[in-house]
Design a protein around this motif. Sequence first.
Motif, short mmCIF file in Angstrom:
data_model
loop_
_atom_site.label_atom_id
_atom_site.label_comp_id
_atom_site.label_asym_id
_atom_site.label_seq_id
_atom_site.Cartn_x
_atom_site.Cartn_y
_atom_site.Cartn_z
N ALA A 1 0.83 -1.21 0.00
CA ALA A 1 0.00 0.00 0.00
C ALA A 1 0.87 1.26 0.00
CB ALA A 1 -0.94 0.00 1.21
N VAL A 2 1.94 1.25 0.79
CA VAL A 2 2.84 2.40 0.85
C VAL A 2 3.65 2.52 -0.44
CG1 VAL A 2 4.90 3.32 2.00
CG2 VAL A 2 2.98 2.51 3.37
N GLN B 1 -8.49 -5.41 6.51
CA GLN B 1 -8.56 -4.78 5.20
C GLN B 1 -7.72 -3.52 5.23
OE1 GLN B 1 -12.77 -4.07 4.57
NE2 GLN B 1 -12.58 -1.96 5.19
N ILE B 2 -7.06 -3.28 4.12
CA ILE B 2 -6.26 -2.07 3.96
C ILE B 2 -6.75 -1.37 2.71
CG2 ILE B 2 -3.95 -1.15 3.45
CD1 ILE B 2 -2.77 -3.24 5.27
N VAL B 3 -7.04 -0.08 2.83
CA VAL B 3 -7.53 0.72 1.72
C VAL B 3 -6.52 1.81 1.41
CG1 VAL B 3 -9.41 2.18 0.86
CG2 VAL B 3 -9.91 0.33 2.48
N TRP C 1 -9.54 -8.73 -3.25
CA TRP C 1 -9.25 -7.35 -3.61
C TRP C 1 -10.45 -6.74 -4.29
CZ3 TRP C 1 -6.09 -11.51 -4.15
CH2 TRP C 1 -4.87 -11.47 -3.47
N SER C 2 -10.63 -5.43 -4.10
CA SER C 2 -11.63 -4.70 -4.87
C SER C 2 -11.01 -3.39 -5.34
CB SER C 2 -12.90 -4.46 -4.05
OG SER C 2 -12.67 -3.54 -3.02
N THR D 1 -7.66 -4.22 -0.02
CA THR D 1 -7.11 -5.57 0.10
C THR D 1 -7.69 -6.19 1.36
OG1 THR D 1 -5.06 -4.87 -0.96
CG2 THR D 1 -5.01 -6.94 0.29
N TYR D 2 -8.30 -7.36 1.19
CA TYR D 2 -8.89 -8.11 2.30
C TYR D 2 -8.03 -9.33 2.57
CZ TYR D 2 -13.00 -5.50 0.71
OH TYR D 2 -13.86 -4.51 0.33
#
Length: 181
Positions: free
Chosen positions: A74-75, A97-99, A159-160, A174-175
């Motif tokens: 994500a970073v 989850q990370i958005v 993922w979405s 990300t789940y």
Amino acid sequence: MVEDFGQTTVSNGAEATGVCLRLVAEPLALSWPHCGLTSDFLGDYFSRACAGGIDAVDARHSISYMINEILENAVKFRHGGDIEIRGSLEADTFEMQIVNRIDAPTASRFRALLSEILEREPGELLLERIEENAVDPGSSGSGLGLLTLMSDYGATMGWSFASGRVSEGVALTTYASLRLS
């Protein structure tokens, strides 16, 4: 910003623990050290809430590793904006989850990578990627962390992608789910 959902009782009578953490992009530039510190903090937080019968040291390691791998992506690939992390622990299952936001070309490359990862057996693809990296040190090793989570840790992932205005990029969620027993 940290929001602690504390412990709540869920329908089956078990206790659940949850937390929401937002890494604000400005004025602090998000970087690799933040990933390790954040994942260690959350791994420690959730391992202390583990139900009896779960080894807290193993749980801390597994949770920290999963968060770190996904948060580093994500970073590394973010296209501005904050990063939000949500995690919960119920009985022997940790879910998160990370958005974050990514640009359209990155979203396209990531979709192609995910297509390959989801069509193949993760353990076989992991070995193939490790061999590619050994032969070609310049190889990017795309997906090694995700493949390790799926193959070695038994994580279930999803993922979405949500597109808004082009200038804002694509919201990637990300789940991941991990059984700790």
